[in-house]
Motif scaffolding. Structure first.
Motif, PDB file in Angstrom:
ATOM      1  N   TYR A 283     -49.420  -9.864  11.423  1.00 26.27           N
ATOM      2  CA  TYR A 283     -48.474  -9.475  12.475  1.00 26.27           C
ATOM      3  C   TYR A 283     -48.641  -7.992  12.792  1.00 26.27           C
ATOM      4  N   TRP A 284     -48.370  -7.640  14.041  1.00 24.37           N
ATOM      5  CA  TRP A 284     -48.321  -6.247  14.467  1.00 24.37           C
ATOM      6  C   TRP A 284     -46.855  -5.872  14.684  1.00 24.37           C
ATOM      7  N   VAL A 285     -46.414  -4.810  13.994  1.00 23.79           N
ATOM      8  CA  VAL A 285     -45.035  -4.343  14.126  1.00 23.79           C
ATOM      9  C   VAL A 285     -45.074  -2.857  14.474  1.00 23.79           C
ATOM     10  N   PRO A 286     -44.740  -2.483  15.721  1.00 24.04           N
ATOM     11  CA  PRO A 286     -44.796  -1.073  16.125  1.00 24.04           C
ATOM     12  C   PRO A 286     -43.650  -0.271  15.514  1.00 24.04           C
ATOM     13  N   GLY A 350     -47.902   1.938  14.315  1.00 25.86           N
ATOM     14  CA  GLY A 350     -47.154   0.826  13.754  1.00 25.86           C
ATOM     15  C   GLY A 350     -47.776   0.390  12.451  1.00 25.86           C
ATOM     16  N   VAL A 351     -47.498  -0.830  12.045  1.00 25.90           N
ATOM     17  CA  VAL A 351     -48.088  -1.378  10.823  1.00 25.90           C
ATOM     18  C   VAL A 351     -48.590  -2.787  11.076  1.00 25.90           C
ATOM     19  N   VAL A 352     -49.597  -3.171  10.309  1.00 31.27           N
ATOM     20  CA  VAL A 352     -50.088  -4.537  10.287  1.00 31.27           C
ATOM     21  C   VAL A 352     -49.528  -5.189   9.025  1.00 31.27           C
ATOM     22  N   PRO A 374     -39.040  -2.773   7.126  1.00 30.13           N
ATOM     23  CA  PRO A 374     -38.237  -1.546   7.178  1.00 30.13           C
ATOM     24  C   PRO A 374     -38.722  -0.594   8.267  1.00 30.13           C
ATOM     25  N   PRO A 375     -37.827   0.183   8.862  1.00 31.14           N
ATOM     26  CA  PRO A 375     -38.223   1.085   9.949  1.00 31.14           C
ATOM     27  C   PRO A 375     -39.190   2.186   9.528  1.00 31.14           C
ATOM     28  N   ASP A 376     -39.217   2.518   8.224  1.00 36.60           N
ATOM     29  CA  ASP A 376     -40.130   3.565   7.754  1.00 36.60           C
ATOM     30  C   ASP A 376     -41.381   2.975   7.112  1.00 36.60           C
ATOM     31  N   ALA A 377     -41.770   1.782   7.541  1.00 35.47           N
ATOM     32  CA  ALA A 377     -42.890   1.080   6.907  1.00 35.47           C
ATOM     33  C   ALA A 377     -44.184   1.880   6.953  1.00 35.47           C
ATOM     34  N   ARG A 378     -44.444   2.584   8.039  1.00 36.84           N
ATOM     35  CA  ARG A 378     -45.724   3.291   8.159  1.00 36.84           C
ATOM     36  C   ARG A 378     -45.834   4.425   7.153  1.00 36.84           C
ATOM     37  N   SER A 379     -44.724   5.045   6.813  1.00 32.25           N
ATOM     38  CA  SER A 379     -44.765   6.152   5.855  1.00 32.25           C
ATOM     39  C   SER A 379     -44.533   5.682   4.416  1.00 32.25           C
ATOM     40  N   ARG A 380     -44.011   4.471   4.238  1.00 33.49           N
ATOM     41  CA  ARG A 380     -43.730   3.946   2.895  1.00 33.49           C
ATOM     42  C   ARG A 380     -44.212   2.490   2.799  1.00 33.49           C
ATOM     43  N   PRO A 381     -45.528   2.285   2.851  1.00 38.56           N
ATOM     44  CA  PRO A 381     -46.030   0.899   2.871  1.00 38.56           C
ATOM     45  C   PRO A 381     -45.715   0.102   1.605  1.00 38.56           C
ATOM     46  N   LEU A 382     -45.767   0.729   0.414  1.00 39.58           N
ATOM     47  CA  LEU A 382     -45.474  -0.025  -0.796  1.00 39.58           C
ATOM     48  C   LEU A 382     -44.011  -0.451  -0.826  1.00 39.58           C
TER      49      LEU A 382
END
Length: 418
Positions: A283-286, A350-352, A374-382
């Motif tokens: 999925y792509w999540v911007p 965004g994140v994949v 989560p809204p901060d997924a790109r900076s906190r992927p784990l």
């Protein structure tokens, strides 16, 4: 199914005295090589079955640990068993997260580890506490990995007796020195033999292939196609191992051979590429949640075929009991190998999200997945991967759940080691 070849059985590990389980090649407690200390052929160790009798078949077939070797280019971290560092903490010891926060090497008496639940009883050979009866965690029950630009988490779930998913996350250097971040997620087919081995073999083979082709300048889509072919060959080879049922029936179609699905993402500074076979998804999540999320893959499943043919609506198809029957997979009994690949050029960060159906069953649409991320997924992927695993467990955890979160664009600078 015929029995796997059995190793001579030691009564205890020569290093830590932990009693091994049937078929173990390495000690579950200290990692010692049991084959090196095994009695020579023809010698029956104490407690072994009489000559000519069959030893009981283990519930799981453990993978042999690989010989020590340098990691893949860019410093890979694999969620497959036996991968270098798979169970190690930051100081090189056993990661306590894998055993409920307790170090499994804690001596519970007679050289055996202490129960992680009651901290009093010792563990029998079946993996249960002799005091409280609590089942002890296996290495693959819960796995987490994080590198710069990618993270993944996998959990056994609440209903399955083992984790049949596997993943690999890593970073490779492109010819110009820029990084290509790789995430591979595989889901073993439970109705097939050795599904946990199949997913582990596929994840590892795909990672190795991508690390061989991307630095040579291969286009990500071609590299992805080649990686899926390599993964398929690795799974096929499991069916041809001596002693396997499929090996004895090579002249016929391989029956119930090891099988798994695969989905993978490669993120470079400007391009997002995905590849898959089966019903694991990407999925792509911007970052900007006012813009739409998107599903990047199409399932190889009965439901997807019905929708594509216009015979049923998506709601009708996925409500059918046949919905999740897959029509494409990796394995010797697959009808044909038809890797799917696609490349995208997102115009915003965004994140994949790369995942098995153990997650997307609880967040099926792109909109639902975006709400779970989560809204901060790109900076906190784990952290985001952990949250998504928790989302599936809170929803019921009916299946193994595995998810990788890959920020886009890839981190700037040269690819480095883990």
């Amino acid at each position: 199914m015929s029995q796997m070849p059995q190793l001579p059985l030691l009564s205890a590990c020569p290093t830590c005295e932990e009693p091994p389980q049937s078929g173990d090649r390495y000690c579950d407690s200290c990692g010692a090589d049991l084959t090196a200390a095994a009695p020579p052929p023809g010698t029956a160790p104490a407690g072994s079955p009489p000559a000519g009798s069959a030893a009981p078949e283990p519930e799981d077939y453990p993978l042999a640990a690989p010989a020590p070797a340098a990691g893949p280019p860019g410093g890979a971290a694999s969620g497959a068993p036996g991968a270098p560092g798979a169970a190690e903490g930051p100081d090189g010891g056993v990661d306590p997260r894998l055993n409920g926060g307790a170090d499994p090497r804690l001596n519970g008496g007679a050289g055996r580890p202490r129960c992680v639940a009651c901290q009093e009883g010792t563990i029998d050979q079946d993996g249960y506490c002799e005091h409280c009866g609590h089942a002890q965690a296996r290495e693959r029950d819960h796995m987490e990995r994080e590198l710069e630009g990618v993270a993944a988490a996998s959990d056994r779930g609440l209903r399955h007796h083992r984790n049949e998913d596997a993943f690999s996350v890593s970073a490779a250097a492109l010819p110009d020195g820029s990084p290509a971040v790789v995430a591979v997620v595989c889901d073993g087919v439970s109705s097939a033999t050795r599904p946990d081995d199949a997913s582990a073999a596929a994840a590892h083979a795909a990672e190795v292939s991508l690390h061989a082709s991307l630095p040579r300048g291969a286009h990500p889509r071609q590299a992805m196609n080649d990686a899926i072919v390599a993964a398929a060959e690795a799974v096929n080879s499991l069916a041809l191992e001596p002693g396997s049922a499929a090996h004895e029936e090579q002249q016929q179609r391989h029956q119930n051979a090891p099988a798994c699905t695969i989905v993978s993402a490669v993120v470079t500074p400007g391009i997002l590429t995905v590849g898959w076979i089966g019903d694991s998804r990407a999925y792509w999540v911007p970052d900007d949640r006012t813009t739409p999320a998107a599903r990047l893959t199409e399932d190889d499943s009965w439901a997807a075929q019905m929708v594509a043919a216009g015979l049923m609506s998506e709601a009708e198809a996925y409500a059918d009991e046949r919905a999740h029957a897959i029509t494409g997979w990796l394995g010797a009994d697959a009808y044909e190998l038809d890797p799917h690949t696609a490349s995208f050029e997102p115009d915003r960060p965004g994140v994949v999200v790369v995942c098995t159906d153990g997650l997307w069953n609880y967040a099926e649409s792109a909109e639902e997945m975006a709400l779970a991320v989560p809204p901060d997924a790109r900076s906190r992927p784990l952290h985001s991967a952990q949250v998504l695993v928790g989302h599936a467990l809170d929803g019921g955890g009916h299946d193994n759940v595995t998810v990788a979160v890959v920020p886009f664009p890839a981190p700037r600078g040269r690819a480095g080691s883990a």
